[in-house]
Design a protein around this motif. Sequence first.
Motif, PDB file in Angstrom:
ATOM      1  N   TRP A   1      -2.367  -5.651  -1.824  1.00  0.00           N
ATOM      2  CA  TRP A   1      -2.569  -6.711  -2.814  1.00  0.00           C
ATOM      3  C   TRP A   1      -3.678  -6.378  -3.797  1.00  0.00           C
ATOM      4  O   TRP A   1      -3.714  -6.926  -4.906  1.00  0.00           O
ATOM      5  CB  TRP A   1      -2.841  -8.049  -2.120  1.00  0.00           C
ATOM      6  N   GLU A   2      -4.583  -5.468  -3.436  1.00  0.00           N
ATOM      7  CA  GLU A   2      -5.678  -5.087  -4.331  1.00  0.00           C
ATOM      8  C   GLU A   2      -5.272  -4.005  -5.328  1.00  0.00           C
ATOM      9  O   GLU A   2      -5.967  -3.796  -6.319  1.00  0.00           O
ATOM     10  CB  GLU A   2      -6.878  -4.601  -3.521  1.00  0.00           C
ATOM     11  N   THR A   3      -4.165  -3.313  -5.066  1.00  0.00           N
ATOM     12  CA  THR A   3      -3.779  -2.200  -5.933  1.00  0.00           C
ATOM     13  C   THR A   3      -2.487  -2.434  -6.717  1.00  0.00           C
ATOM     14  O   THR A   3      -2.272  -1.777  -7.736  1.00  0.00           O
ATOM     15  CB  THR A   3      -3.641  -0.890  -5.130  1.00  0.00           C
TER      16      THR A   3
ATOM     17  N   CYS B   1       1.235  -8.361  -6.451  1.00  0.00           N
ATOM     18  CA  CYS B   1       1.448  -8.591  -5.019  1.00  0.00           C
ATOM     19  C   CYS B   1       0.558  -9.715  -4.517  1.00  0.00           C
ATOM     20  O   CYS B   1      -0.610  -9.828  -4.891  1.00  0.00           O
ATOM     21  CB  CYS B   1       1.127  -7.329  -4.218  1.00  0.00           C
ATOM     22  N   HIS B   2       1.132 -10.519  -3.644  1.00  0.00           N
ATOM     23  CA  HIS B   2       0.359 -11.550  -2.974  1.00  0.00           C
ATOM     24  C   HIS B   2      -0.405 -10.932  -1.808  1.00  0.00           C
ATOM     25  O   HIS B   2       0.047  -9.955  -1.210  1.00  0.00           O
ATOM     26  CB  HIS B   2       1.288 -12.641  -2.420  1.00  0.00           C
ATOM     27  N   GLN B   3      -1.530 -11.525  -1.479  1.00  0.00           N
ATOM     28  CA  GLN B   3      -2.233 -11.141  -0.261  1.00  0.00           C
ATOM     29  C   GLN B   3      -1.513 -11.835   0.887  1.00  0.00           C
ATOM     30  O   GLN B   3      -1.427 -13.061   0.927  1.00  0.00           O
ATOM     31  CB  GLN B   3      -3.696 -11.592  -0.324  1.00  0.00           C
ATOM     32  N   ILE B   4      -0.953 -11.044   1.786  1.00  0.00           N
ATOM     33  CA  ILE B   4      -0.147 -11.624   2.864  1.00  0.00           C
ATOM     34  C   ILE B   4      -0.784 -11.332   4.215  1.00  0.00           C
ATOM     35  O   ILE B   4      -1.502 -10.343   4.376  1.00  0.00           O
ATOM     36  CB  ILE B   4       1.307 -11.100   2.833  1.00  0.00           C
ATOM     37  N   PRO B   5      -0.495 -12.186   5.198  1.00  0.00           N
ATOM     38  CA  PRO B   5      -1.018 -11.933   6.538  1.00  0.00           C
ATOM     39  C   PRO B   5      -0.168 -10.864   7.240  1.00  0.00           C
ATOM     40  O   PRO B   5       1.004 -11.086   7.532  1.00  0.00           O
ATOM     41  CB  PRO B   5      -0.883 -13.290   7.237  1.00  0.00           C
ATOM     42  N   ILE B   6      -0.752  -9.729   7.475  1.00  0.00           N
ATOM     43  CA  ILE B   6      -0.058  -8.642   8.172  1.00  0.00           C
ATOM     44  C   ILE B   6      -0.146  -8.926   9.663  1.00  0.00           C
ATOM     45  O   ILE B   6      -1.238  -9.056  10.214  1.00  0.00           O
ATOM     46  CB  ILE B   6      -0.708  -7.276   7.856  1.00  0.00           C
TER      47      ILE B   6
ATOM     48  N   ALA C   1       4.718  -1.613   2.965  1.00  0.00           N
ATOM     49  CA  ALA C   1       5.288  -0.457   3.660  1.00  0.00           C
ATOM     50  C   ALA C   1       5.289   0.772   2.746  1.00  0.00           C
ATOM     51  O   ALA C   1       4.941   1.880   3.184  1.00  0.00           O
ATOM     52  CB  ALA C   1       6.704  -0.776   4.144  1.00  0.00           C
ATOM     53  N   LEU C   2       5.665   0.581   1.485  1.00  0.00           N
ATOM     54  CA  LEU C   2       5.654   1.703   0.535  1.00  0.00           C
ATOM     55  C   LEU C   2       4.244   2.238   0.302  1.00  0.00           C
ATOM     56  O   LEU C   2       4.029   3.455   0.238  1.00  0.00           O
ATOM     57  CB  LEU C   2       6.270   1.266  -0.801  1.00  0.00           C
ATOM     58  N   GLU C   3       3.273   1.346   0.163  1.00  0.00           N
ATOM     59  CA  GLU C   3       1.886   1.772  -0.016  1.00  0.00           C
ATOM     60  C   GLU C   3       1.396   2.540   1.213  1.00  0.00           C
ATOM     61  O   GLU C   3       0.677   3.534   1.080  1.00  0.00           O
ATOM     62  CB  GLU C   3       0.967   0.569  -0.248  1.00  0.00           C
ATOM     63  N   GLY C   4       1.791   2.087   2.400  1.00  0.00           N
ATOM     64  CA  GLY C   4       1.411   2.795   3.619  1.00  0.00           C
ATOM     65  C   GLY C   4       1.955   4.210   3.635  1.00  0.00           C
ATOM     66  O   GLY C   4       1.234   5.168   3.949  1.00  0.00           O
ATOM     67  N   VAL C   5       3.221   4.370   3.278  1.00  0.00           N
ATOM     68  CA  VAL C   5       3.833   5.703   3.268  1.00  0.00           C
ATOM     69  C   VAL C   5       3.177   6.601   2.227  1.00  0.00           C
ATOM     70  O   VAL C   5       2.791   7.733   2.527  1.00  0.00           O
ATOM     71  CB  VAL C   5       5.357   5.617   3.016  1.00  0.00           C
ATOM     72  N   THR C   6       3.053   6.108   1.010  1.00  0.00           N
ATOM     73  CA  THR C   6       2.502   6.981  -0.035  1.00  0.00           C
ATOM     74  C   THR C   6       1.058   7.360   0.249  1.00  0.00           C
ATOM     75  O   THR C   6       0.672   8.521   0.055  1.00  0.00           O
ATOM     76  CB  THR C   6       2.635   6.348  -1.439  1.00  0.00           C
ATOM     77  N   THR C   7       0.278   6.421   0.742  1.00  0.00           N
ATOM     78  CA  THR C   7      -1.110   6.764   1.073  1.00  0.00           C
ATOM     79  C   THR C   7      -1.168   7.702   2.270  1.00  0.00           C
ATOM     80  O   THR C   7      -1.932   8.663   2.260  1.00  0.00           O
ATOM     81  CB  THR C   7      -1.942   5.499   1.322  1.00  0.00           C
TER      82      THR C   7
END
Length: 160
Positions: free
Chosen positions: A71-73, A77-82, A114-120
């Motif tokens: 959500w910060e990048t 995007c909304h800040q969601i509870p993971i 999920a996409l941010e997790g993969v790319t990072t």
Amino acid sequence: MTEEFTHVDADGDAQMVDVGEKADTQRRAVARGEIRLSTATLDAISADDIGKGDVLTTARIGAIQAVKHTWETIPMCHQIPITNVETDFSVGDGAVECTVAVETVGKTGCEMEALEGVTTGLNVVWDMVKASEKDDDGQYPTAAIEDVRVVEKTKSALGE
């Protein structure tokens, strides 16, 4: 089918989508991608013989951190509870594959996380091994992050 862009208002200005009236649902998204590397680098990763340290553990931590901060990048995007993050890195034929599964209970999906997790995660692999990939001309002929995509997206009513 009429396509409506929900991230712009009537004047064409950017806006965040209002999800306030949506019902909370259980949501899951899975993304996958890979980084192609030389055989020598892949062997060194498998042997835990990279000078910077444990590549896959560091990449796993980076992927989880990215999920939590999406959500910060990503501007809209909304800040969601993971509620859960699962990461899997595997060294295969010609590449390290990364899969990230994200779960949440809320009003909007978690595929961007999920996409941010993969790319990072893949960027962290690159950062850890780039010195091993450089050829005599200072180029990186093998390394490439490829095929990053959402492979699963589900939602269900709470309690299902």
